[in-house]
Design an enzyme around this catalytic site. Structure first.
Site, PDB file in Angstrom:
ATOM      1  N   ARG A 174      42.724  27.375  40.461  1.00 43.48           N
ATOM      2  CA  ARG A 174      42.902  27.419  39.007  1.00 43.48           C
ATOM      3  C   ARG A 174      43.148  26.022  38.465  1.00 43.48           C
ATOM      4  NH1 ARG A 174      46.202  33.123  38.100  1.00 43.48           N
ATOM      5  NH2 ARG A 174      44.717  34.314  39.354  1.00 43.48           N
TER       6      ARG A 174
ATOM      7  N   HIS B 225      40.323  34.163  41.312  1.00 40.61           N
ATOM      8  CA  HIS B 225      41.031  35.251  41.979  1.00 40.61           C
ATOM      9  C   HIS B 225      40.080  35.880  43.003  1.00 40.61           C
ATOM     10  CE1 HIS B 225      39.759  38.016  38.317  1.00 40.61           C
ATOM     11  NE2 HIS B 225      38.771  37.282  38.758  1.00 40.61           N
TER      12      HIS B 225
ATOM     13  N   ALA C 276      42.635  49.257  42.586  1.00 42.98           N
ATOM     14  CA  ALA C 276      42.534  47.887  43.090  1.00 42.98           C
ATOM     15  C   ALA C 276      43.882  47.211  42.928  1.00 42.98           C
ATOM     16  CB  ALA C 276      41.468  47.117  42.327  1.00 42.98           C
TER      17      ALA C 276
ATOM     18  N   GLN D  37      45.046  34.673  47.828  1.00 44.07           N
ATOM     19  CA  GLN D  37      45.305  36.018  47.310  1.00 44.07           C
ATOM     20  C   GLN D  37      44.839  37.024  48.353  1.00 44.07           C
ATOM     21  OE1 GLN D  37      43.482  36.831  43.480  1.00 44.07           O
ATOM     22  NE2 GLN D  37      45.286  36.085  42.378  1.00 44.07           N
TER      23      GLN D  37
ATOM     24  N   VAL E 213      41.001  46.903  35.126  1.00 44.09           N
ATOM     25  CA  VAL E 213      41.672  48.147  35.529  1.00 44.09           C
ATOM     26  C   VAL E 213      42.166  48.889  34.280  1.00 44.09           C
ATOM     27  CG1 VAL E 213      42.370  47.439  37.851  1.00 44.09           C
ATOM     28  CG2 VAL E 213      43.837  46.885  35.888  1.00 44.09           C
TER      29      VAL E 213
ATOM     30  N   TRP F 176      42.778  32.860  33.286  1.00 39.25           N
ATOM     31  CA  TRP F 176      42.251  32.294  34.535  1.00 39.25           C
ATOM     32  C   TRP F 176      41.590  30.949  34.272  1.00 39.25           C
ATOM     33  CZ3 TRP F 176      41.821  37.677  33.635  1.00 39.25           C
ATOM     34  CH2 TRP F 176      42.538  38.477  34.537  1.00 39.25           C
TER      35      TRP F 176
HETATM   36  N1  PHE Z   1      43.051  39.450  40.035  1.00 36.14           N
HETATM   37  C1  PHE Z   1      44.323  39.636  39.398  1.00 36.14           C
HETATM   38  C2  PHE Z   1      45.014  38.264  39.253  1.00 36.14           C
HETATM   39  O1  PHE Z   1      44.511  37.298  39.776  1.00 36.14           O
HETATM   40  C3  PHE Z   1      45.216  40.565  40.189  1.00 36.14           C
HETATM   41  C4  PHE Z   1      44.704  41.978  40.187  1.00 36.14           C
HETATM   42  C5  PHE Z   1      43.830  42.401  41.155  1.00 36.14           C
HETATM   43  C6  PHE Z   1      45.129  42.881  39.226  1.00 36.14           C
HETATM   44  C7  PHE Z   1      43.383  43.715  41.168  1.00 36.14           C
HETATM   45  C8  PHE Z   1      44.679  44.177  39.232  1.00 36.14           C
HETATM   46  C9  PHE Z   1      43.829  44.598  40.182  1.00 36.14           C
HETATM   47  O2  PHE Z   1      46.020  38.127  38.606  1.00 36.14           O
END
Ligand code: PHE
Length: 332
Positions: free
Chosen positions: A201, A175, A300, A215, A258, A157
């Site tokens: 980003r 994100h 999530a 997103q 996660v 990121w």
């Molecule tokens: N935040 C992650 C991304 O920007 C996406 C994601 C969100 C993955 C929630 C898992 C759970 O790539």
């Protein structure tokens, strides 16, 4: 008595002519007036022609009056003609006699349309839409999500940091996942939310990468939520957005917040196209926000609405979404 008659008829002629001239307001009506009063066989001309039959004194008086009237009428006529011409609508003005046309109406931006489609699909499954800050703290964007400062996953990121004299932990969110932590911090389970919003980003752009994009995050936390709930919900989402016969595929993927983590792809003309990342909320994240991770579990997910719109509408370059080119925008 011819004398009186002739001078009266010049007077009457004047009254008639000026009244008629005032009533004429189109070029055609004015021309008809000119023929009737000033034309070769017109009424004033007849008076002048009849002068010969008058006594010399009368002739002089009536002749002078008639000639004065002619000059007067001619200049009045020129004036009216000019007016009539300026009355006809100049180019670009409104012609109220034209049949009505619909004026162009605005529309929602294609990203907004896609975001609404996605959030609505989840709303119908019981998820509430919320929004969060685009200027975030490192704590929410990274730390609480199990991405400490030295974690290699931070490289994933590339971050735009906000210059500040007083603190060095302010950034543009990379994100929408920080909203997972913010929601859990403020709410007790059960939680079911979707969070659309802008992310940023520090990346160079190309056809599939923008330095800013949207997103849609999703979060469900409750007692007894399992991976089957994650799969069932995302399957149902794919059916609602892509149609009931769309095939989807889950594969393992890694995101620090996660465990297990997955990516979901949809079958697109025989090709698997990844559309989102997802997973079960990491127990560490649950603990970070003060939840009892033995009692609660959750899932999530996060997806890019522009990418989904590109897929659905056969758009080859993500940068079109933010160029504000009406030729692109009005196609939606
Ligand atoms: N935040 C992650 C991304 O920007 C996406 C994601 C969100 C993955 C929630 C898992 C759970 O790539």
């Amino acid at each position: 008595m011819p004398t009186t008659q002739s001078s009266e008829s010049v007077e009457k002629l004047k009254a008639d002519a000026t009244r008629a001239l005032r009533a004429a307001d189109s070029a055609e009506q004015l021309e008809a007036w000119r023929v009737e009063y000033l034309g070769r066989k017109g009424r004033l001309t007849s008076v002048l022609r009849a002068l010969g039959s008058l006594e010399i004194k009368e002739r002089k008086a009536v002749g002078a009056a008639a000639n004065r009237l002619r000059t007067e009428l001619e200049s009045l006529f020129d004036e009216r003609l000019l007016q009539a011409k300026s009355n006809t609508a100049p180019a670009g003005s409104i012609d109220i006699t034209l049949p009505g046309r619909k004026s162009g109406s605005g529309g929602l931006h294609p990203s907004t349309q896609m975001i609404r489609e996605i959030t609505q699909a989840f709303n119908e499954m019981g998820f509430q839409t919320i929004e969060g800050p685009e200027i975030e703290l490192e704590r929410y964007n990274f730390d609480l999500l199990n991405i400490p400062a030295d974690h290699p996953a931070r490289d994933q990121w590339d971050t735009i940091w906000v210059d500040s004299d007083s603190r060095s932990d302010v950034l543009l969110r990379t994100h929408t996942s920080p909203m997972q932590a913010r929601v859990m911090e403020n709410t007790d389970p059960p939680i079911r939310v979707v969070v659309p919003g802008k992310c940023y980003r520090y990346e160079s752009t190309d056809a599939t990468h923008e330095w800013h994009f949207n997103q849609v995050e999703g979060l469900a936390v409750d007692e007894g939520i399992t991976f089957a709930d994650l799969k069932g919900t995302l399957y149902e989402f794919a059916r609602r957005i892509f149609g009931p016969s769309r095939k989807v595929r889950f594969r393992c993927d890694y995101f620090p917040f996660v465990e297990p983590g997955v990516e979901m792809s949809v079958d697109w003309n025989g090709e698997w196209i990844e559309i989102l990342g997802a997973g079960m909320v990491h127990p560490k994240v649950l603990k970070n926000v003060g939840y009892d991770s033995d009692k609660y579990t959750g899932f999530a997910f996060g997806m890019g609405p522009e990418r989904i719109s590109m897929l659905q509408n056969d758009i080859s370059d993500i940068r079109h979404f933010f160029r504000n080119d009406l030729r692109f925008l009005t196609q939606f």
